[in-house]
Design a protein around this motif. Structure first.
Motif, PDB file in Angstrom:
ATOM      1  N   THR A 112     -48.727  80.115  16.901  1.00  0.00           N
ATOM      2  CA  THR A 112     -48.174  78.919  16.259  1.00  0.00           C
ATOM      3  C   THR A 112     -48.545  78.899  14.781  1.00  0.00           C
ATOM      4  O   THR A 112     -49.576  79.455  14.389  1.00  0.00           O
ATOM      5  CB  THR A 112     -48.691  77.621  16.928  1.00  0.00           C
ATOM      6  N   ALA A 113     -47.694  78.258  13.993  1.00  0.00           N
ATOM      7  CA  ALA A 113     -47.952  78.148  12.552  1.00  0.00           C
ATOM      8  C   ALA A 113     -48.269  76.705  12.209  1.00  0.00           C
ATOM      9  O   ALA A 113     -47.816  75.783  12.879  1.00  0.00           O
ATOM     10  CB  ALA A 113     -46.726  78.611  11.774  1.00  0.00           C
ATOM     11  N   THR A 114     -49.073  76.514  11.153  1.00  0.00           N
ATOM     12  CA  THR A 114     -49.362  75.171  10.667  1.00  0.00           C
ATOM     13  C   THR A 114     -48.121  74.637   9.960  1.00  0.00           C
ATOM     14  O   THR A 114     -47.621  75.280   9.038  1.00  0.00           O
ATOM     15  CB  THR A 114     -50.515  75.209   9.637  1.00  0.00           C
ATOM     16  N   PRO A 115     -47.591  73.453  10.359  1.00  0.00           N
ATOM     17  CA  PRO A 115     -46.447  72.893   9.637  1.00  0.00           C
ATOM     18  C   PRO A 115     -46.799  72.703   8.153  1.00  0.00           C
ATOM     19  O   PRO A 115     -47.972  72.476   7.851  1.00  0.00           O
ATOM     20  CB  PRO A 115     -46.232  71.540  10.319  1.00  0.00           C
ATOM     21  N   PRO A 116     -45.837  72.811   7.220  1.00  0.00           N
ATOM     22  CA  PRO A 116     -44.397  72.954   7.448  1.00  0.00           C
ATOM     23  C   PRO A 116     -43.927  74.398   7.691  1.00  0.00           C
ATOM     24  O   PRO A 116     -42.759  74.701   7.498  1.00  0.00           O
ATOM     25  CB  PRO A 116     -43.802  72.403   6.153  1.00  0.00           C
ATOM     26  N   PHE A 117     -44.847  75.270   8.106  1.00  0.00           N
ATOM     27  CA  PHE A 117     -44.445  76.630   8.484  1.00  0.00           C
ATOM     28  C   PHE A 117     -44.209  76.646   9.985  1.00  0.00           C
ATOM     29  O   PHE A 117     -44.870  75.920  10.723  1.00  0.00           O
ATOM     30  CB  PHE A 117     -45.522  77.645   8.084  1.00  0.00           C
ATOM     31  N   VAL A 118     -43.250  77.446  10.424  1.00  0.00           N
ATOM     32  CA  VAL A 118     -42.947  77.518  11.851  1.00  0.00           C
ATOM     33  C   VAL A 118     -42.759  78.973  12.269  1.00  0.00           C
ATOM     34  O   VAL A 118     -42.295  79.794  11.478  1.00  0.00           O
ATOM     35  CB  VAL A 118     -41.660  76.725  12.230  1.00  0.00           C
ATOM     36  N   GLU A 121     -41.577  86.232  13.601  1.00  0.00           N
ATOM     37  CA  GLU A 121     -40.985  85.785  12.335  1.00  0.00           C
ATOM     38  C   GLU A 121     -41.519  84.405  11.969  1.00  0.00           C
ATOM     39  O   GLU A 121     -41.696  83.554  12.848  1.00  0.00           O
ATOM     40  CB  GLU A 121     -39.457  85.684  12.475  1.00  0.00           C
ATOM     41  N   VAL A 122     -41.739  84.202  10.669  1.00  0.00           N
ATOM     42  CA  VAL A 122     -42.224  82.910  10.170  1.00  0.00           C
ATOM     43  C   VAL A 122     -41.203  82.316   9.209  1.00  0.00           C
ATOM     44  O   VAL A 122     -40.582  83.051   8.427  1.00  0.00           O
ATOM     45  CB  VAL A 122     -43.580  83.074   9.434  1.00  0.00           C
ATOM     46  N   GLU A 123     -41.016  80.978   9.268  1.00  0.00           N
ATOM     47  CA  GLU A 123     -40.138  80.267   8.332  1.00  0.00           C
ATOM     48  C   GLU A 123     -40.923  79.138   7.675  1.00  0.00           C
ATOM     49  O   GLU A 123     -41.907  78.645   8.237  1.00  0.00           O
ATOM     50  CB  GLU A 123     -38.937  79.650   9.060  1.00  0.00           C
ATOM     51  N   PHE A 124     -40.441  78.722   6.516  1.00  0.00           N
ATOM     52  CA  PHE A 124     -41.012  77.583   5.791  1.00  0.00           C
ATOM     53  C   PHE A 124     -39.969  76.479   5.815  1.00  0.00           C
ATOM     54  O   PHE A 124     -38.832  76.685   5.388  1.00  0.00           O
ATOM     55  CB  PHE A 124     -41.321  78.028   4.355  1.00  0.00           C
ATOM     56  N   ALA A 125     -40.332  75.304   6.348  1.00  0.00           N
ATOM     57  CA  ALA A 125     -39.382  74.197   6.469  1.00  0.00           C
ATOM     58  C   ALA A 125     -39.999  72.916   5.906  1.00  0.00           C
ATOM     59  O   ALA A 125     -40.455  72.049   6.649  1.00  0.00           O
ATOM     60  CB  ALA A 125     -39.002  74.007   7.941  1.00  0.00           C
ATOM     61  N   PRO A 126     -40.042  72.801   4.565  1.00  0.00           N
ATOM     62  CA  PRO A 126     -40.707  71.641   3.962  1.00  0.00           C
ATOM     63  C   PRO A 126     -39.908  70.349   4.185  1.00  0.00           C
ATOM     64  O   PRO A 126     -38.712  70.305   3.914  1.00  0.00           O
ATOM     65  CB  PRO A 126     -40.764  71.993   2.475  1.00  0.00           C
ATOM     66  N   LEU A 158     -50.404  81.369   4.189  1.00  0.00           N
ATOM     67  CA  LEU A 158     -48.982  81.085   4.013  1.00  0.00           C
ATOM     68  C   LEU A 158     -48.800  80.085   2.883  1.00  0.00           C
ATOM     69  O   LEU A 158     -49.521  79.091   2.806  1.00  0.00           O
ATOM     70  CB  LEU A 158     -48.401  80.476   5.293  1.00  0.00           C
ATOM     71  N   SER A 159     -47.833  80.346   2.024  1.00  0.00           N
ATOM     72  CA  SER A 159     -47.552  79.396   0.947  1.00  0.00           C
ATOM     73  C   SER A 159     -46.054  79.291   0.704  1.00  0.00           C
ATOM     74  O   SER A 159     -45.268  80.147   1.129  1.00  0.00           O
ATOM     75  CB  SER A 159     -48.274  79.814  -0.341  1.00  0.00           C
ATOM     76  N   GLY A 160     -45.662  78.210   0.044  1.00  0.00           N
ATOM     77  CA  GLY A 160     -44.263  77.975  -0.282  1.00  0.00           C
ATOM     78  C   GLY A 160     -44.163  76.749  -1.165  1.00  0.00           C
ATOM     79  O   GLY A 160     -45.147  76.038  -1.366  1.00  0.00           O
ATOM     80  N   ASN A 161     -42.969  76.500  -1.675  1.00  0.00           N
ATOM     81  CA  ASN A 161     -42.783  75.367  -2.577  1.00  0.00           C
ATOM     82  C   ASN A 161     -41.545  74.573  -2.165  1.00  0.00           C
ATOM     83  O   ASN A 161     -40.441  75.116  -2.148  1.00  0.00           O
ATOM     84  CB  ASN A 161     -42.633  75.892  -4.015  1.00  0.00           C
ATOM     85  N   GLY A 162     -41.736  73.304  -1.834  1.00  0.00           N
ATOM     86  CA  GLY A 162     -40.611  72.426  -1.488  1.00  0.00           C
ATOM     87  C   GLY A 162     -40.000  71.867  -2.763  1.00  0.00           C
ATOM     88  O   GLY A 162     -40.714  71.439  -3.666  1.00  0.00           O
TER      89      GLY A 162
END
Length: 221
Positions: free
Chosen positions: A48-54, A76-81, A105-109
């Protein structure tokens, strides 16, 4: 009782930036591989991934599997901010006979900003008459649709401008969604000089909101 023997899974890539994603949207998925670096089999329950990653719905050869030493599995991992803002240092939880592998894991909403003219100027007309209709186009450059509130004309001389047609209602689809507010400059009898107002609407997407506000003006002949 005897302690359960443990093993070690290592993640590749250990750092994963899923980039900039419109809030309420979803990134393209990226593959993560786990390698069993230990001497005994890794018995994996769930990943499982920590939200907002899935953990995406694509191929997942890790969850519910037994991985022999030196063997790999992947998912596979996705980022869903849900909201705008940078997110970093999130992890993947792997339930197995060992400690969760180090993952970052990082990303920008990104906030959704609709494209609209900075201002609109109407051709001069005599007081008490209507000028030629002008179409004001608004577009959505984002990958997500937005819900539009009612279009309104506000300001000192709001009565001098009339909306004659409007497709900016209910929903503005994702890119290349666009809509048009058609307006006429119709200054009242006795009006003089420059008449000015603002036309626009507010909009929402998920828990987020934005506003389109376009200054409009026209001069009485």
């Amino acid at each position: 009782g005897t302690p359960t023997p443990t093993t070690t899974l290592s993640a590749s890539p250990a750092k994963l930036n899923l980039g900039s994603v419109d809030a309420t949207g979803t990134s393209k998925s990226k593959k993560v591989s786990l390698t069993n670096k230990g001497a005994i089999a890794a018995v994996i329950g769930s990943v499982t991934a920590t939200p907002p990653f899935v953990v995406a719905g694509g191929e997942n050869t890790c969850s519910g599997q037994t991985i022999a030493p030196k063997k790999k599995c992947s998912f596979e991992v996705e980022f869903a901010p849900a909201t705008p803002g940078a997110v970093s240092d999130q992890t993947i939880e792997v339930g197995y006979n060992g400690a969760s592998p180090a993952m970052n894991l990082s990303g920008n909403g990104i906030a959704v900003t609709l494209k609209a003219p900075s201002k609109e100027t109407f051709s001069s007309v005599a007081a008490g008459t209507s000028g030629k209709a002008k179409k004001i186009k608004i577009s959505n450059p984002a990958t997500v649709s937005v819900n539009l509130a009612t279009t309104s004309v506000v300001g000192t001389d709001s009565g001098a401008f009339t909306i004659t047609a409007n497709t900016c209602t209910v929903t503005l689809k994702a890119k290349p969604g666009n809509c048009t507010i058609t307006m006429e400059f119709a200054p009242k009898s006795g009006a003089t000089g420059t008449q000015s107002a603002t036309v626009g609407f507010s909009y929402t997407y998920g828990a987020n909101a934005g506003v389109v506000s376009i200054p409009i003006s026209g001069t009485v002949k």
